[in-house]
Design an enzyme around this catalytic site. Structure first.
Site, PDB file in Angstrom:
ATOM      1  CG  ASP A  13      -1.896  -1.163   1.210  1.00  0.00           C
ATOM      2  OD1 ASP A  13      -2.237  -1.634   0.115  1.00  0.00           O
ATOM      3  OD2 ASP A  13      -2.281  -1.609   2.305  1.00  0.00           O
ATOM      4  CD  GLU A  14       4.664  -0.544  -0.397  1.00  0.00           C
ATOM      5  OE1 GLU A  14       3.825  -0.747  -1.301  1.00  0.00           O
ATOM      6  OE2 GLU A  14       5.267  -1.450   0.169  1.00  0.00           O
ATOM      7  CE  LYS A  16       2.283  -2.468  -4.377  1.00  0.00           C
ATOM      8  NZ  LYS A  16       2.025  -2.110  -2.974  1.00  0.00           N
ATOM      9  N   GLY A  17       0.145   1.830  -7.264  1.00  0.00           N
ATOM     10  CA  GLY A  17      -0.817   2.089  -8.346  1.00  0.00           C
ATOM     11  C   GLY A  17      -0.597   3.459  -8.951  1.00  0.00           C
ATOM     12  N   GLY A  40      -4.579  -4.151  -3.859  1.00  0.00           N
ATOM     13  CA  GLY A  40      -5.561  -3.113  -4.148  1.00  0.00           C
ATOM     14  C   GLY A  40      -4.784  -1.875  -4.551  1.00  0.00           C
ATOM     15  CG  HIS A  41      -2.038  -2.003  -7.071  1.00  0.00           C
ATOM     16  ND1 HIS A  41      -1.185  -2.639  -7.925  1.00  0.00           N
ATOM     17  CD2 HIS A  41      -1.758  -2.506  -5.839  1.00  0.00           C
ATOM     18  CE1 HIS A  41      -0.428  -3.489  -7.240  1.00  0.00           C
ATOM     19  NE2 HIS A  41      -0.767  -3.435  -5.983  1.00  0.00           N
ATOM     20  CD  GLN A 218       0.513  -8.866  -2.597  1.00  0.00           C
ATOM     21  OE1 GLN A 218       1.165  -9.535  -3.384  1.00  0.00           O
ATOM     22  NE2 GLN A 218      -0.728  -8.522  -2.866  1.00  0.00           N
ATOM     23  CG  ASP A 327       0.016  14.549   0.522  1.00  0.00           C
ATOM     24  OD1 ASP A 327       0.773  13.649   0.089  1.00  0.00           O
ATOM     25  OD2 ASP A 327      -1.208  14.386   0.647  1.00  0.00           O
TER      26      ASP A 327
HETATM   27  P1  GDP Z   1      -0.778   0.400  -3.552  1.00  0.00           P
HETATM   28  O1  GDP Z   1      -1.413  -0.863  -3.098  1.00  0.00           O
HETATM   29  O2  GDP Z   1       0.684   0.432  -3.277  1.00  0.00           O
HETATM   30  O3  GDP Z   1      -1.108   0.756  -4.968  1.00  0.00           O
HETATM   31  O4  GDP Z   1      -1.413   1.557  -2.630  1.00  0.00           O
HETATM   32  P2  GDP Z   1      -2.959   1.726  -2.232  1.00  0.00           P
HETATM   33  O5  GDP Z   1      -3.733   2.151  -3.407  1.00  0.00           O
HETATM   34  O6  GDP Z   1      -3.425   0.502  -1.507  1.00  0.00           O
HETATM   35  O7  GDP Z   1      -2.862   2.847  -1.122  1.00  0.00           O
HETATM   36  C1  GDP Z   1      -2.280   4.088  -1.388  1.00  0.00           C
HETATM   37  C2  GDP Z   1      -3.307   5.165  -1.060  1.00  0.00           C
HETATM   38  O8  GDP Z   1      -2.659   6.405  -1.003  1.00  0.00           O
HETATM   39  C3  GDP Z   1      -4.373   5.311  -2.131  1.00  0.00           C
HETATM   40  O9  GDP Z   1      -5.586   5.713  -1.533  1.00  0.00           O
HETATM   41  C4  GDP Z   1      -3.825   6.425  -3.020  1.00  0.00           C
HETATM   42  O10 GDP Z   1      -4.851   7.138  -3.702  1.00  0.00           O
HETATM   43  C5  GDP Z   1      -3.167   7.293  -2.004  1.00  0.00           C
HETATM   44  N1  GDP Z   1      -1.985   8.048  -2.459  1.00  0.00           N
HETATM   45  C6  GDP Z   1      -0.983   7.664  -3.285  1.00  0.00           C
HETATM   46  N2  GDP Z   1      -0.031   8.611  -3.348  1.00  0.00           N
HETATM   47  C7  GDP Z   1      -0.443   9.603  -2.536  1.00  0.00           C
HETATM   48  C8  GDP Z   1       0.123  10.858  -2.135  1.00  0.00           C
HETATM   49  O11 GDP Z   1       1.234  11.230  -2.521  1.00  0.00           O
HETATM   50  N3  GDP Z   1      -0.606  11.612  -1.254  1.00  0.00           N
HETATM   51  C9  GDP Z   1      -1.808  11.230  -0.779  1.00  0.00           C
HETATM   52  N4  GDP Z   1      -2.451  12.024   0.062  1.00  0.00           N
HETATM   53  N5  GDP Z   1      -2.367  10.061  -1.126  1.00  0.00           N
HETATM   54  C10 GDP Z   1      -1.690   9.258  -1.984  1.00  0.00           C
HETATM   55  P1  IMO Z   2      -0.968  -4.124  -2.265  1.00  0.00           P
HETATM   56  O1  IMO Z   2      -0.536  -4.690  -3.593  1.00  0.00           O
HETATM   57  C1  IMO Z   2      -0.976  -4.545   2.076  1.00  0.00           C
HETATM   58  C2  IMO Z   2      -1.241  -8.627   3.671  1.00  0.00           C
HETATM   59  C3  IMO Z   2      -2.507  -9.029   4.384  1.00  0.00           C
HETATM   60  C4  IMO Z   2      -1.944 -10.023   5.392  1.00  0.00           C
HETATM   61  C5  IMO Z   2      -0.840 -10.715   4.586  1.00  0.00           C
HETATM   62  C6  IMO Z   2      -1.254 -12.060   3.987  1.00  0.00           C
HETATM   63  O2  IMO Z   2      -2.248  -3.390  -2.328  1.00  0.00           O
HETATM   64  O3  IMO Z   2       0.131  -3.370  -1.627  1.00  0.00           O
HETATM   65  P2  IMO Z   2      -2.801 -12.688   1.912  1.00  0.00           P
HETATM   66  O4  IMO Z   2      -4.253 -12.419   1.655  1.00  0.00           O
HETATM   67  O5  IMO Z   2      -1.892 -12.149   0.880  1.00  0.00           O
HETATM   68  O6  IMO Z   2      -2.538 -14.146   2.205  1.00  0.00           O
HETATM   69  O7  IMO Z   2      -2.486 -11.915   3.310  1.00  0.00           O
HETATM   70  O8  IMO Z   2      -0.488  -9.825   3.549  1.00  0.00           O
HETATM   71  N1  IMO Z   2      -1.446  -8.102   2.289  1.00  0.00           N
HETATM   72  C7  IMO Z   2      -1.308  -6.810   1.959  1.00  0.00           C
HETATM   73  N2  IMO Z   2      -1.065  -5.728   2.728  1.00  0.00           N
HETATM   74  N3  IMO Z   2      -1.088  -4.426   0.732  1.00  0.00           N
HETATM   75  C8  IMO Z   2      -1.305  -5.509  -0.045  1.00  0.00           C
HETATM   76  O9  IMO Z   2      -1.288  -5.437  -1.398  1.00  0.00           O
HETATM   77  C9  IMO Z   2      -1.470  -6.763   0.568  1.00  0.00           C
HETATM   78  N4  IMO Z   2      -1.719  -8.017   0.104  1.00  0.00           N
HETATM   79  C10 IMO Z   2      -1.682  -8.819   1.169  1.00  0.00           C
HETATM   80  O10 IMO Z   2      -3.129  -7.936   5.019  1.00  0.00           O
HETATM   81  O11 IMO Z   2      -1.337  -9.333   6.444  1.00  0.00           O
HETATM   82 MG    MG Z   3      -2.916  -1.527  -1.832  1.00  0.00          MG
END
Ligand code: GDP
Ligand code: IMO
Ligand code: MG
Length: 419
Positions: A13-14, A16-17, A40-41, A218, A327
């Site tokens: 959840d860094e 990446k999307g 979830g991107h 991940q 931010d």
């Molecule tokens: P991913 O799984 O690595 O693609 O990340 P997620 O989508 O799960 O979570 C990242 C969240 O941060 C999402 O809600 C994005 O819309 C949001 N996001 C990404 N970059 C930024 C940023 O620079 N600032 C803010 N406020 N939100 C961001």
């Molecule tokens: P993205 O691509 C954050 C975590 C789950 C759990 C562990 C194992 O959006 O960054 P699983 O269902 O894969 O067997 O769960 O990994 N996990 C994630 N945490 N972002 C993800 O994907 C994750 N995908 C799995 O919460 O701790």
């Molecule tokens: Mg995610």
């Protein structure tokens, strides 16, 4: 021809999307190599939030063919939901999705086993219950079902029946649990995705036409081999997974960009040295809107961890970093960075030494003065407040990898390119 990689540097959840969306502008193939709908991107398309789980984020750009590589575990029901989302947003995906013949397939049985295992363990790992672990387990036990099996629905049904018998024999499920499975809907999803199933090899290895962006899911600390086992996912999320999951060897990669939040989050169970349980943690969670994109669970929040980031840079061979969500730190008076850990009286700077004892380490912090203003209006690095520059330069020099991209908001234009 160029091959560039995006990987998660932390626990997922860094952002990446968002970065894949940015970099997919100039490529023609975006490929995933591992994981499945546990990802979830999030991206913004025409100001609308879209969350992709299995289809690579590059699908939002018409120039891209999107590959779901053989290292993935693909859920047909999930693909149908994503296709509906693309249709609802007028995103044309015709001839732009390839599910590799040999990607393994998640069935409702795998999701059920995942859920039952989670319940039995009292939610110890906190999986997404998307069937990821059980599907990879079947792959390594060599009883898995692959995408190519979907091309013959009769054979698929037979394989699912056989696997269900095994599940009952092993007491993975009981007969009554089968009432919770709707296989008719599942088979109709399988039929609907048949046209996507193909050989990705000639597309990936077409030397004339391939600028490839590889999208990790991940994060490195969730990697089955390099992460905080057993609190990990069941695949190799770090860049090493690319050579097996897509068949692209490491020496063909031109760059590997690690995505790091300007702080750290984690969802699910497992150790997290810099986790905050105080007001700062609550603030990061609420300002950062830290709720899981796949499960909606609250993400645990903490300060940036240099020890973990350095480890991640090594494991992935990072050539650059994209720092996201800067931010979110706008309103903090003081920002902390963990420079090392203490464990049983010793100073620890190497993650690998304590990976198995991470819940026993004490993080040691360096303090930074916050900038206390909005970075929103910045367009180039020089526009950032001095305190933010100091913070960013410190992270980059400690990790030993240049920060090439800084994200200052969720939308496409909220980005500073440092190159
Ligand atoms: P991913 O799984 O690595 O693609 O990340 P997620 O989508 O799960 O979570 C990242 C969240 O941060 C999402 O809600 C994005 O819309 C949001 N996001 C990404 N970059 C930024 C940023 O620079 N600032 C803010 N406020 N939100 C961001
Ligand atoms: P993205 O691509 C954050 C975590 C789950 C759990 C562990 C194992 O959006 O960054 P699983 O269902 O894969 O067997 O769960 O990994 N996990 C994630 N945490 N972002 C993800 O994907 C994750 N995908 C799995 O919460 O701790
Ligand atoms: Mg995610």
């Amino acid at each position: 021809m160029s091959i560039n990689v995006i990987v998660g540097g932390q626990w997922g959840d860094e952002g990446k999307g968002k970065i894949v969306d940015l970099l997919s502008k100039n490529v023609n193939i975006v490929a995933r190599y591992q994981g499945g709908s546990n990802a979830g991107h999030t991206v913004y398309h025409n100001n609308k939030k879209i969350i992709l789980h299995q289809i690579p984020t590059g699908i939002l750009r018409e120039n891209n063919v999107c590959i779901l590589g053989k290292g993935m575990v693909v859920d047909p029901d999930g693909i149908i939901e994503e296709i509906e989302c693309l249709n609802n947003n007028n995103i044309d995906f015709n001839n732009r999705i390839i599910i590799d013949y040999y990607a393994h397939i998640v069935t409702p049985l795998h999701k059920l086993i995942d859920k039952i295992n989670e319940e039995k363990s009292g939610g110890k790992i906190g999986t997404t219950c998307k069937g990821i672990g059980p599907t990879y387990q079947d792959k390594y036990q060599r009883i898995g079902i692959r995408a190519i099996d979907l091309l013959d629905i009769k054979l698929l049904k037979k394989k699912i029946e056989e696997r269900t018998k095994i599940a009952i024999d092993r007491s993975e499920i009981c007969e009554d649990d089968l009432l919770n499975i709707n296989l008719n809907d599942y088979y109709s999803s399988c039929i609907k995705i048949k046209d996507f199933i193909n050989d990705s090899f000639p597309v990936l290895f077409n030397k004339d036409k391939s600028n490839i962006l590889i999208e990790g899911a991940q994060g490195t600390l969730l990697d089955i081999d390099h992460g905080t086992f057993p609190y990990v996912t069941s695949s190799n999320c770090s860049s090493g997974g690319i050579s097996t999951g897509l068949g692209i060897p490491g020496n063909k990669l031109d760059s590997v960009i690690g995505i790091f939040k300007a702080y750290v989050t984690r969802v699910g169970g497992g150790p997290f040295p810099t986790e905050l349980f105080d007001e700062n943690g609550k603030q990061l969670q609420s300002i950062g809107k830290e709720l899981g994109a796949t499960t909606g669970r609250v993400r645990r929040c903490g300060w940036f961890d240099i020890v973990a980031a350095k480890y991640s840079a090594c494991i992935n061979g990072l050539t650059g970093i994209a720092l996201t969500k800067l931010d979110i730190l706008d309103s903090f008076d003081t920002i902390y960075v963990c420079t090392h850990y203490e464990y049983k009286g010793s100073k620890i700077t190497e993650m690998s030494k304590v990976l198995n004892y991470l819940d026993e380490v004490t993080p040691v912090y360096k303090q930074f003065k916050g900038w206390n203003c909005s970075v929103e209006g910045s367009r180039v690095f020089e526009d950032l407040p001095e305190e933010a520059k100091v913070y960013i330069n410190f992270l980059s020099s400690e990790i030993g990898v240049p920060i090439e991209i800084i994200s200052i908001g969720p939308k496409r234009h909220q980005i500073l390119n440092l190159q």
